[in-house]
Scaffold this motif. Structure first.
Motif, short mmCIF file in Angstrom:
data_model
loop_
_atom_site.label_atom_id
_atom_site.label_comp_id
_atom_site.label_asym_id
_atom_site.label_seq_id
_atom_site.Cartn_x
_atom_site.Cartn_y
_atom_site.Cartn_z
N LEU A 180 7.71 4.26 -9.19
CA LEU A 180 7.65 3.90 -7.48
C LEU A 180 7.10 5.07 -6.85
CD1 LEU A 180 10.85 1.86 -6.83
CD2 LEU A 180 8.57 0.94 -7.38
N ARG A 181 7.14 6.23 -7.41
CA ARG A 181 6.85 7.61 -6.83
C ARG A 181 5.76 7.66 -6.24
NH1 ARG A 181 6.10 11.42 -11.22
NH2 ARG A 181 4.08 10.25 -11.44
N ASP A 182 4.56 7.11 -6.48
CA ASP A 182 3.16 7.24 -5.67
C ASP A 182 3.28 5.98 -4.58
OD1 ASP A 182 2.31 9.14 -7.46
OD2 ASP A 182 1.20 7.75 -8.73
N GLU A 183 3.98 5.00 -4.80
CA GLU A 183 4.03 4.04 -3.85
C GLU A 183 4.74 4.25 -2.73
OE1 GLU A 183 5.02 -0.06 -5.16
OE2 GLU A 183 4.52 0.51 -7.12
N VAL A 184 6.13 5.18 -2.78
CA VAL A 184 6.65 5.29 -1.80
C VAL A 184 6.73 6.73 -1.20
CG1 VAL A 184 9.36 5.70 -1.59
CG2 VAL A 184 8.66 3.93 -3.09
N GLY A 185 6.13 7.50 -1.91
CA GLY A 185 5.75 8.87 -1.27
C GLY A 185 6.98 9.71 -1.32
N ASP A 186 7.84 9.66 -2.05
CA ASP A 186 9.12 10.78 -2.13
C ASP A 186 8.82 11.27 -3.37
OD1 ASP A 186 10.27 9.92 0.20
OD2 ASP A 186 11.63 8.31 -0.64
N ASP A 187 9.51 12.46 -3.38
CA ASP A 187 9.56 13.10 -4.67
C ASP A 187 10.41 12.61 -5.63
OD1 ASP A 187 12.04 14.93 -4.99
OD2 ASP A 187 11.40 14.98 -2.88
N GLU A 188 10.52 12.72 -7.17
CA GLU A 188 11.24 11.99 -7.95
C GLU A 188 12.70 12.08 -7.83
OE1 GLU A 188 10.25 11.45 -12.12
OE2 GLU A 188 8.42 11.47 -11.71
N ARG A 189 13.09 13.43 -7.49
CA ARG A 189 14.42 13.65 -7.58
C ARG A 189 15.20 12.94 -6.12
NH1 ARG A 189 17.30 17.27 -10.31
NH2 ARG A 189 18.53 18.33 -9.00
#
Length: 116
Positions: free
Chosen positions: A57-66
């Motif tokens: 989901l990282r790229d879709e959501v725009g948050d960093d992984e942590r």
């Protein structure tokens, strides 16, 4: 196959004991991130680690992984677990059962189509 045996319950098949309350389904699908989580999980075989979901989901959501992992662990996955759509094990940080996603698939598909 999804059947409704009352206006308030959804079951995958009649009498299988996998009832999910309709209000819980709509609560689970009310949040865009939870819909995306369910979309990712419907194609995975459990157990699915939180890290794997966050990576997807990282790229879709725009948050960093942590940040995303923390949000999934503390908010989204427990909410989906409470709804009965998935089973999330907080000890192992894994979704251990997502078979009931089939029961909400028609609602999920409709919600995802409306987002576009």
């Amino acid at each position: 196959m999804v059947e409704t045996d009352s206006p308030r319950r959804i079951t995958r098949t009649a009498g299988d004991g996998d009832d999910i309350r309709l209000n819980a389904v709509f609560d689970a699908l009310a949040d865009e991130r939870r819909r995306r989580v369910l979309r990712c999980l419907r194609d995975d075989d459990p157990p699915v680690p939180v890290e794997s979901i966050a990576r997807s989901l990282r790229d879709e959501v725009g948050d960093d992984e942590r940040t995303l992992e923390a949000s999934l662990h503390h908010r989204d996955l427990p909410r989906l677990d409470d709804s009965g759509v998935i089973s999330y094990d907080r000890e192992t940080n894994c979704v251990v059962d997502c078979d009931r996603i089939d029961a909400v698939q028609p609602y999920l598909d409709t919600a995802l189509r409306m987002e576009r």
